[in-house]
Every structure is written in C-alpha cells, then in structure tokens.
Motif scaffolding. Structure first.
Motif, PDB file in Angstrom:
ATOM      1  N   SER A  44       0.834  -1.206   0.000  1.00 38.93           N
ATOM      2  CA  SER A  44       0.000   0.000   0.000  1.00 38.93           C
ATOM      3  C   SER A  44       0.862   1.245   0.000  1.00 38.93           C
ATOM      4  CB  SER A  44      -0.913   0.018   1.226  1.00 38.93           C
ATOM      5  OG  SER A  44      -1.795  -1.057   1.182  1.00 38.93           O
ATOM      6  N   LEU A  47       2.036   1.924  -3.456  1.00 38.00           N
ATOM      7  CA  LEU A  47       0.943   2.415  -4.296  1.00 38.00           C
ATOM      8  C   LEU A  47       0.619   3.871  -3.958  1.00 38.00           C
ATOM      9  CD1 LEU A  47      -0.816   0.971  -6.440  1.00 38.00           C
ATOM     10  CD2 LEU A  47      -2.624   0.946  -4.757  1.00 38.00           C
ATOM     11  N   GLN A  83      -9.368   0.019  -0.584  1.00 39.65           N
ATOM     12  CA  GLN A  83      -9.897  -1.213  -0.008  1.00 39.65           C
ATOM     13  C   GLN A  83     -11.237  -0.968   0.688  1.00 39.65           C
ATOM     14  OE1 GLN A  83      -7.156  -3.089   2.656  1.00 39.65           O
ATOM     15  NE2 GLN A  83      -8.554  -4.740   3.160  1.00 39.65           N
ATOM     16  N   ASP A 177      -6.051  -0.738  -4.493  1.00 41.52           N
ATOM     17  CA  ASP A 177      -5.471  -1.318  -3.284  1.00 41.52           C
ATOM     18  C   ASP A 177      -6.439  -2.342  -2.689  1.00 41.52           C
ATOM     19  OD1 ASP A 177      -4.086  -1.937  -1.051  1.00 41.52           O
ATOM     20  OD2 ASP A 177      -3.854   0.108  -0.328  1.00 41.52           O
ATOM     21  N   VAL A 209      -2.927  -3.984  -6.153  1.00 42.37           N
ATOM     22  CA  VAL A 209      -2.281  -4.517  -4.949  1.00 42.37           C
ATOM     23  C   VAL A 209      -3.144  -5.608  -4.336  1.00 42.37           C
ATOM     24  CG1 VAL A 209      -1.832  -3.961  -2.535  1.00 42.37           C
ATOM     25  CG2 VAL A 209      -0.899  -2.511  -4.320  1.00 42.37           C
TER      26      VAL A 209
END
Ligand SMILES: Nc1ncnc2c1ncn2[C@@H]1O[C@H](COP(=O)(O)OP(=O)(O)O)[C@@H](O)[C@H]1O
Ligand SMILES: [Mg+2]
Lengths: 391, 316
Positions: A44, A47, A83, A177, A209
């Motif tokens: 993360s 990213l 997320q 993510d 990710v």
C-alpha cells in the motif's frame, strides 16, 4: 517501449522502520501489474507513493514519461480504488461519481452552492458532467443506483461505485489497493472477471495490490512479488509459479505450499535427500547443502522404495473431488510433504500406510542456503519452461 | 414399544396441562424477579424525576405559596400573568439572546480549535489548559475570578484597555455589555467540551476519505472541509449544538453570582427568574409556571435532536 509508470530506487521509512528498501519497477503502458505480498510488506505504501498520497524518502516516480515527484495527486492523472472504497457517505452515488469531474472542470466560484449555479458556463459544464456520469454508470450497470447513498448499497455495488468514481475522469493509470478483499468469496471471483474485463476495455495501465495469489495469478500481465519492502521477482504469473527466482517467492506462491526438502550434495550429479539419493546436477561441490523445492503436483507414485523414490508414512489424505492430497511424513523432515495424486489413486494409499513417491526431476527447483535459485547448466536444459531474463 | 416411545416424545415437546400451569408459574416468578431487580431504579426515577415534574405541573395551576397551608386551583392564571409580565418577557428574550450568542460561538470556536489541533501537535498544551481549566475550578470560584478580571477600575481587562487608551466600560453594570459579557463567560465554559467532542469526531473520520478527496482533486483546505470534514462531523455537530443549547438555556450560576439579573433586568434569565419567584418571593405556583415553560423549551430541543435532525446527519 513506452512506460506507464516507472519507479526508481524508491525508499521509504516510517520513523526508524524501513518500509520500502530501494524498489525499482518499470510498468508498461496498458499493462496490468499486480503487487503481490503478505500483509505489511509495504504494498500500500508503494501504491500511495505512486498516487502522491505519500512522499518517498529517496527515488523517483514517473508516469507517462514525466517525473511526477513534485506533483500533487490530482495533477498526476491517476485514479485510486481503496480497499474501504472510501465513498463519501453523505453523497448519493451520482454525486460521488460527479465529484472528481466537478473538482476538475468547475472553477472555485462555479462550485459554490448557490452562486455557482447562476454563473455563466456552469450550466453547460454541469450538463457534460451529468452526461459523463451517466455514461460511466451505464458502463458499470449502476445507473439505477445513482440516487442512492452508499449506505444503502451492497458490498458489490459499493465496489462498482468506487471503480466508477475512479473511471469517470478517464485517468492514465488506475491504482487499486485490495479492492476485492471486503467481498465474500463468490462475489470476489465474479468481480475479478469484471476487473479483468474493465482493463481490456479501457486499455490503460493498472497497478493492482493484493495479498491474494489467486487474484494476482488470474488478473495480471505481470506479478511483482514483494516481501519486507523489496521486490523479489517481477514476471508473468506462470513464471512466478514455475520458475521462481527466490525460495521465498516459491513459498509464497502456490497452494498448497511448495515442499522444501533439505539435501546435501553427495558427489557431482547426486544429492542425498530424505533417506534417498536423487540424480541431480546442482553445480555445487561435494558436501554442500541444497534445498529442493517440489510442488505438490511434481510427484508420481512409485511401486517400491529405491534411489529417486521418497518413502514415508501417510499422515492425512484430503479428497478434493478432482484431486487427492496426501500428507506424508518423511524421515528427517519436520513438516510433512504434500503430494497431489490423481483422485483415482484413492484405492492406493491409506491413512497410516506407506507411500512411495517418485518426484519428477525436471520439476525440481534448487535453492542455495541463502534462498537464491540455483540454475545448474543441466537443470536449465530440462526445465519445462523456457527461461526468460527478467525485464 | 413404538407407541410408548411416541408418547414419551410427545410429552417432551408439547407440554401437558399440568406442565402449562408450571410454565405460567415460572413466568410469573420471572416477572416478579424482573420487577424486584428494576424496582430500585424505577423508584428512584419516580422520586427524583417523574414525581417532581408532575408536582411542578400541578403546582403551576395553583396559587400555592411556599410554606402556605392552603392552596386553590387557579387554572392557567399563572401562565396568563407570566406572559403579561414584562420581567418574564425580558427574561425569556434575554435567555434566547444568550443562547443565540453562546451556541454559534461555542460551536464555531470549538470546531476551529479542534481543526487547528488536528492539523498540528503544537497546540496540545494549550488544548489541555483550555479544556480542563473551566472544569477543574468550581464555577462559583471561576465567576469570582471573572468578576476580578472585569472589575471596572482595578480589573486587568480595563487596565489593559486604559493603557491602550480605549474606553473602559463597567462591564457587569452596563445594560449594553452585561449580557454579552455573561455570554463570553458561557462560551469560555463550554468551549473545552465542544472542542473535545469535535476532536473525537475528527479522529473518527476515516483517513481514506481524505485520501480519496485528494486524488479526486479536493485537496484545498476549504474543499476538504466541504467534501469530507463537515459532512462527516454532522452527527457530532448535532450533538454539540443541542447539548450546548441545553446548557445555555440553563444559565444560572454566573447570573446569580455576578449580576443577580441586573442592571435593570438586562441580564435576567429564565432560571434566575424561576429562582427569584420561587425562593425569594416564595410565589411557588408562579415559579412552577416558569419551570413549565422552561421544561417545554428543553423537551422541544431534545425532541428536535431525536426526531428531525438525527435523520439528516446519519448516513446509513
Ligand atoms: N502512516 C504510517 N505510519 C507508520 N507506519 C506505517 C504507516 N503506513 C504504513 N506503515 C507501516 O508500514 C508497513 C507497510 O505497510 P503497508 O504498506 O500498509 O503494507 P501492506 O499494504 O503491504 O499490507 C507496515 O508495517 C505498517 O505498519
Ligand atoms: Mg495494504
């Protein structure tokens, strides 16, 4: 080759803890690249550095050939799916989708609540924004949800809205993510296919990710395996699986896990392993330690014990319909070996019984004690897949 | 054998008549136990809250005077008198004015300071002082401290103003300044509370939302406020406004200690009127009528929170 995203020696620490240790990565324009690694390895963070939400200590990021280190997130032409989806809970789906466009296309004055509406040009711009929102919503089949608030949506619908909000302004790069990790298993598989399809339709760069190897393997053009802030290997999914550069990559990818067996070189071309001897060229001197990596499917059944045959006691049999996994206790091995056998072999092994396994030597992966992959000349010849030099 | 087995099964699942009586007895015992356990709380609630309120409503329609042995029913006479009374009307207006100054200022300043603290840790010490001071000292002592600060000649406020060559009003004895000054003290008193709640509210906003806003282009301070902070603070804001308003309506200590409603009723407020009527003039019935008006306002505010606004600021 034109590059979508280029990372050079990215280093980042939070306080005294290094999180990224010199990550370099070239992502081609239009490529689907997945950062795969266990939780906490810095995916993360990497990213977010690409997005501009975090600043690297050392290193440079370029997007579309231009360095973006000094640019704010909104100037980088990237969109991100979080997320948690990070939808604005007080706005309707339509307003959520419109926000990135309003921020880009309307001036500060035009965005004012009441005054903005009467300013010249606002009406026309608002029209184009509404049209683009409608188009995106239709493409994602969420047009019937535009009036709802995120709180009234299911997990899958929220996920689509989050993708829509990223998509609506047609960014050069998509950053995602773990976008599927809050969905249940079934929906996850369905959304996986949709994301793949989205990538095909949009044709832009995706940086994705995940800690889920199934997602990484099914979605990606290339997978970058990350561990403790370092990229261990960047390669096509099947190379990551069949031709890992590092013992840790081999361990992380594949389910059930790869079997790692400690061996010792007896002489050139022979290795002592688990109570037997394999005829393998390791390129190492006599008496040196070597680790053999064997995927569960690299075993065949043998009639009796002998050279090149591992013999052990069956601890557990797992029937999975199509396959049968045998957990076998082998002398000198802590963990049991896991071998995949054809389900028809059902009649053969029994719990507590003895099983003879003949590893297919062309499937053996050799690792040095420090985890490096060993590629002796002979092994190279018999590898099932052609070796590629890393890009 | 099979028949026996079936009947045994039936007696297990469906209670026979005598079993029903037993079940009823058990339910009764349970209800009794529940009553016993809840009893003390119910009694306390009755004695300390519901009965007094009921008594207030009853007394409000009588001419009872504190200590008197007789009373008679007068209907709504007390209320008619109340709304015709210029002192009560002044008191009501003053209270509303006070609330209208205290609530926006407390909420606004509380939010501003909370945002400043959130944006950097430098103000932490300041925040602790401002939060704890009004609570640590009793309000009575604090009121006296304010009185000293605001003393017309030797108070630090006027000394400072004088040294700057500015006019030095007699803050607590001047009809024009007394209510604003009391409001300032009220704001000072409630600021820490508002700020702490806002700080907690700010902490609860998911960081992802700010990140999303930044990627979406809402990264200027005002845009962040408009897109994320203020809407996400909605529920906390609602709570702070209502609680601050309730506390402002209840203003009493500072008025009693510093001004007694003066000068010329310029700082007369509802609770002070109530107190004076009930306990100084001993017109208990009249005081009860003031209390009813006060209760009406407080309950209306609470309902406003529970019913209307609650729905608009919760998003799920
Ligand atoms: N803002 C931060 N402050 C301090 N530590 C952080 C911060 N963000 C991440 N970390 C730490 O950096 C490490 C990597 O985090 P992250 O990039 O989120 O990992 P991943 O996404 O791979 O799970 C973790 O140990 C995490 O605790
Ligand atoms: Mg993460």
């Amino acid at each position: 080759m034109t590059f979508g995203v280029v990372l050079r020696d990215i280093t980042k620490s939070f306080g005294p803890t290094p999180v990224l240790r010199g990550v370099s990565l070239d992502i081609a324009e239009g490529e689907f690249l997945t950062l795969l690694g266990p939780s906490g390895c810095g995916k993360s963070t990497l990213l977010r550095i690409v997005a501009g939400l975090e600043t690297q200590d050392v290193g440079t990021v370029s997007i579309g050939g231009r360095p973006v280190d000094a640019l704010r997130p909104k100037q980088r032409d990237v969109a991100m799916v979080f997320q948690s989806y990070a939808l604005y809970p007080h706005m309707t789906v339509g307003q959520n989708l419109a926000l990135p466009l309003r921020m880009r296309r309307l001036s500060k004055l035009q965005r004012l609540p009441l005054l903005g509406r009467v300013l010249p040009g606002t009406r026309a711009l608002a029209g184009t924004i509404a049209r683009d929102v409608a188009q995106t919503a239709a493409a994602l089949e969420i047009d019937h949800l535009l009036e709802r608030k995120p709180g009234q949506l299911s997990g899958g619908q929220r996920q689509r809205v989050a993708v829509g909000r990223a998509m609506v302004r047609q960014p050069e790069v998509f950053l995602m993510d773990e976008p599927l990790s809050n969905l249940d298993a079934k929906l996850r598989v369905a959304m996986r296919a949709e994301i793949k399809d989205l990538h095909r339709r949009l044709g832009v760069t995706f940086v994705y990710v995940t800690h889920d190897q199934a997602e990484a393997m099914t979605l990606s053009d290339r997978v970058a395996v990350m561990l403790e802030g370092e990229l261990l290997q960047v390669a096509r999914p099947r190379d990551i699986y069949a031709d890992p550069e590092d013992r840790r990559v081999a361990e992380f990818v594949g389910s059930p896990k790869i079997n790692l067996i400690e061996g010792r070189v007896r002489e050139a071309g022979a290795v002592d392993v688990a109570g037997t001897t394999f005829h393998l060229d390791t390129g190492l001197g006599r008496g040196k330690a070597v680790t053999l990596g064997l995927r569960p499917e690299a075993f065949g059944a043998a009639e009796r014990a002998g050279p090149g045959v591992i013999t052990g006691a069956v601890r557990l049999l797992e029937h999975l319909g199509s396959d049968l996994y045998a957990h076998v206790d082998v002398p000198g091995q802590q963990a049991p070996l896991i071998a995949r056998l054809p389900a028809e072999d059902d009649a053969g092994p029994a719990n507590g019984g003895t099983l003879h396994l003949r590893p297919r030597l062309d499937h053996v992966l050799l690792f040095a004690p420090d985890g490096r992959r060993l590629r002796p000349a002979q092994a190279r010849r018999i590898m099932p897949l052609p070796l590629r030099e890393p890009a | 054998m099979a028949v026996d087995f079936a009947s045994w099964r039936r007696s297990e699942t469906a209670p026979c008549p005598s079993g029903g009586a037993q079940a009823r007895k058990q339910a009764l015992a349970e209800a009794l136990a529940a009553g016993l356990l809840a009893g003390p709380a119910v009694l306390l609630l009755l004695a300390l809250f519901l009965l007094p309120v009921l008594a207030v409503f009853v007394i409000a329609v009588t001419d009872w005077q504190f200590g008197a042995r007789s009373l008679s029913f007068v209907g709504l006479k007390n209320f008619a008198e109340l709304f015709a009374d210029p002192v009560f009307r002044r008191s009501l207006v003053n209270t509303v004015l006070y609330v209208c100054i205290v609530v926006p200022a407390t909420v606004g300043l509380g939010l501003l300071i909370a945002l400043l603290i959130e944006s950097g840790p430098r103000l932490r010490a300041f925040y602790r002082a401002i939060h704890f001071l009004p609570y640590m000292a009793t309000l009575a002592a604090m009121a006296i401290a304010w009185e000293a600060l605001l003393h017309p000649t030797i108070g630090i406020v006027n000394q400072t103003l004088a040294s700057l060559g500015l006019p030095t009003p007699n803050w607590l004895r001047d009809e024009n300044t007394v209510l604003p000054v009391l409001a300032v003290i009220g704001i000072w008193q409630g600021l820490g509370f508002a700020m702490v709640l806002f700080l907690a509210g700010l902490k609860a906003i998911p960081v992802d939302l700010y990140d999303a806003a930044e990627v979406d282009g809402a990264d200027a301070t005002l845009d962040r406020l408009r897109v994320v902070t203020l809407p996400m603070l909605g529920p906390v804001m609602m709570f702070v406004v209502i609680v601050t308003a309730l506390r402002a309506f209840e203003v009493f200590d500072t008025v009693k200690i510093l001004t007694q409603g003066g000068p010329a009723k310029a700082s007369e407020v509802l609770l002070h009127t109530l107190y004076v009527e009930s306990f100084e003039f001993l017109r208990t019935g009249y005081g009860a009528a003031v209390t009813v008006v006060f209760l009406f306002i407080v309950v209306a505010l609470t309902l406003l929170q529970a019913r209307i606004l609650d729905r608009r600021v919760h998003y799920s």
